[in-house]
Design a protein around this motif. Structure first.
Motif, PDB file in Angstrom:
ATOM      1  N   VAL A   1       0.930  -1.046  -0.078  1.00  0.00           N
ATOM      2  CA  VAL A   1      -0.169  -0.111  -0.082  1.00  0.00           C
ATOM      3  C   VAL A   1       0.767   1.130   0.150  1.00  0.00           C
ATOM      4  O   VAL A   1       1.704   1.410   1.011  1.00  0.00           O
ATOM      5  N   ASP A   2       0.626   2.140  -0.885  1.00  0.00           N
ATOM      6  CA  ASP A   2       1.527   3.358  -1.228  1.00  0.00           C
ATOM      7  C   ASP A   2       0.831   4.519  -0.389  1.00  0.00           C
ATOM      8  O   ASP A   2       1.689   5.274   0.185  1.00  0.00           O
TER       9      ASP A   2
ATOM     10  N   GLU B   1      -3.719  -9.605  -0.462  1.00  0.00           N
ATOM     11  CA  GLU B   1      -2.859  -9.100   0.684  1.00  0.00           C
ATOM     12  C   GLU B   1      -2.799  -7.525   0.622  1.00  0.00           C
ATOM     13  O   GLU B   1      -2.739  -6.976   1.558  1.00  0.00           O
ATOM     14  N   ALA B   2      -2.861  -6.740  -0.413  1.00  0.00           N
ATOM     15  CA  ALA B   2      -2.876  -5.420  -0.457  1.00  0.00           C
ATOM     16  C   ALA B   2      -4.137  -4.888   0.069  1.00  0.00           C
ATOM     17  O   ALA B   2      -4.237  -4.077   0.845  1.00  0.00           O
TER      18      ALA B   2
ATOM     19  N   LEU C   1      -7.702   0.335  -3.577  1.00  0.00           N
ATOM     20  CA  LEU C   1      -8.086  -0.756  -2.754  1.00  0.00           C
ATOM     21  C   LEU C   1      -9.000  -0.241  -1.581  1.00  0.00           C
ATOM     22  O   LEU C   1      -8.880   1.009  -1.099  1.00  0.00           O
ATOM     23  N   GLU C   2     -10.207  -1.189  -1.580  1.00  0.00           N
ATOM     24  CA  GLU C   2     -11.130  -0.803  -0.519  1.00  0.00           C
ATOM     25  C   GLU C   2     -11.378  -1.927   0.339  1.00  0.00           C
ATOM     26  O   GLU C   2     -11.375  -3.044   0.139  1.00  0.00           O
TER      27      GLU C   2
ATOM     28  N   ALA D   1     -12.038   2.282   4.541  1.00  0.00           N
ATOM     29  CA  ALA D   1     -10.710   2.852   4.095  1.00  0.00           C
ATOM     30  C   ALA D   1     -10.505   2.663   2.753  1.00  0.00           C
ATOM     31  O   ALA D   1     -10.903   1.472   2.127  1.00  0.00           O
ATOM     32  N   VAL D   2      -9.997   3.438   2.106  1.00  0.00           N
ATOM     33  CA  VAL D   2      -9.532   3.330   0.709  1.00  0.00           C
ATOM     34  C   VAL D   2      -8.153   3.649   0.563  1.00  0.00           C
ATOM     35  O   VAL D   2      -7.601   4.663   1.317  1.00  0.00           O
ATOM     36  N   GLY D   3      -7.109   2.900  -0.178  1.00  0.00           N
ATOM     37  CA  GLY D   3      -5.814   3.049  -0.408  1.00  0.00           C
ATOM     38  C   GLY D   3      -5.377   2.869  -2.001  1.00  0.00           C
ATOM     39  O   GLY D   3      -6.216   2.657  -2.706  1.00  0.00           O
ATOM     40  N   ILE D   4      -4.218   2.974  -2.211  1.00  0.00           N
ATOM     41  CA  ILE D   4      -3.562   3.051  -3.397  1.00  0.00           C
ATOM     42  C   ILE D   4      -2.368   2.067  -3.266  1.00  0.00           C
ATOM     43  O   ILE D   4      -1.630   2.237  -2.440  1.00  0.00           O
TER      44      ILE D   4
END
Length: 147
Positions: A20-21, A61-62, A104-105, A31-34
């Motif tokens: 996750v960056d 995994e991400a 990614l949610e 949560a929302v990730g990139i």
């Protein structure tokens, strides 16, 4: 918004396994990730030469790492780690290639004691790449992952 340094204060993952960056948002139980998927990722050497595709297990995994940030940022879980306890209803809809950006949610569905269930989704643009129900167990880890 959390950058990779702030993420590493919450979860123990480090390169090459920090997937996750950036966390773009955390609101309530979601949560929302990139994840920026680079051609330099070590797994592309063997998956697959001449036709690089991000392994599905790493997409899961991400998603799980975004979920871990969502849960472990809570003060009462400081020093814990989140371990996979299971996965259900997992589907891969679109291959993920070098140069793609995964959104990614993770949304918490249930949480009781130290056991939780979250719904994870990964998108490339507006297109769903993968989804699944992720089960996890929290276990005591160390007090801080920052080095």
């Amino acid at each position: 918004m959390l950058d990779s340094r702030e993420i590493q204060k919450i979860i123990p993952h480090r390169y090459p396994f920090l997937l996750v960056d950036r966390i773009l948002e955390i609101e309530g139980n979601k949560a929302v990730g990139i994840k920026n998927v680079s051609a330099n990722e070590p797994f592309f050497q063997g998956h697959f030469p001449g036709y690089p595709i991000m392994p599905g297990v790493l997409i899961l995994e991400a998603m799980a790492q975004v979920g871990a940030v969502l849960v472990l940022r809570q003060e009462k879980f400081a020093g814990y780690i989140a371990l996979f306890a299971g996965m259900d209803d997992v589907h891969f809809k679109k291959p993920v290639f070098p140069g793609d950006q995964l959104r990614l949610e993770a949304e918490m569905l249930k949480f009781k004691g130290l056991i939780g269930i979250a719904e994870g989704k990964a998108y490339v643009g507006e297109e769903l790449a993968a989804r699944g129900t992720l089960k996890f167990a929290l276990r005591p880890g160390t007090e801080s992952y920052e080095k």
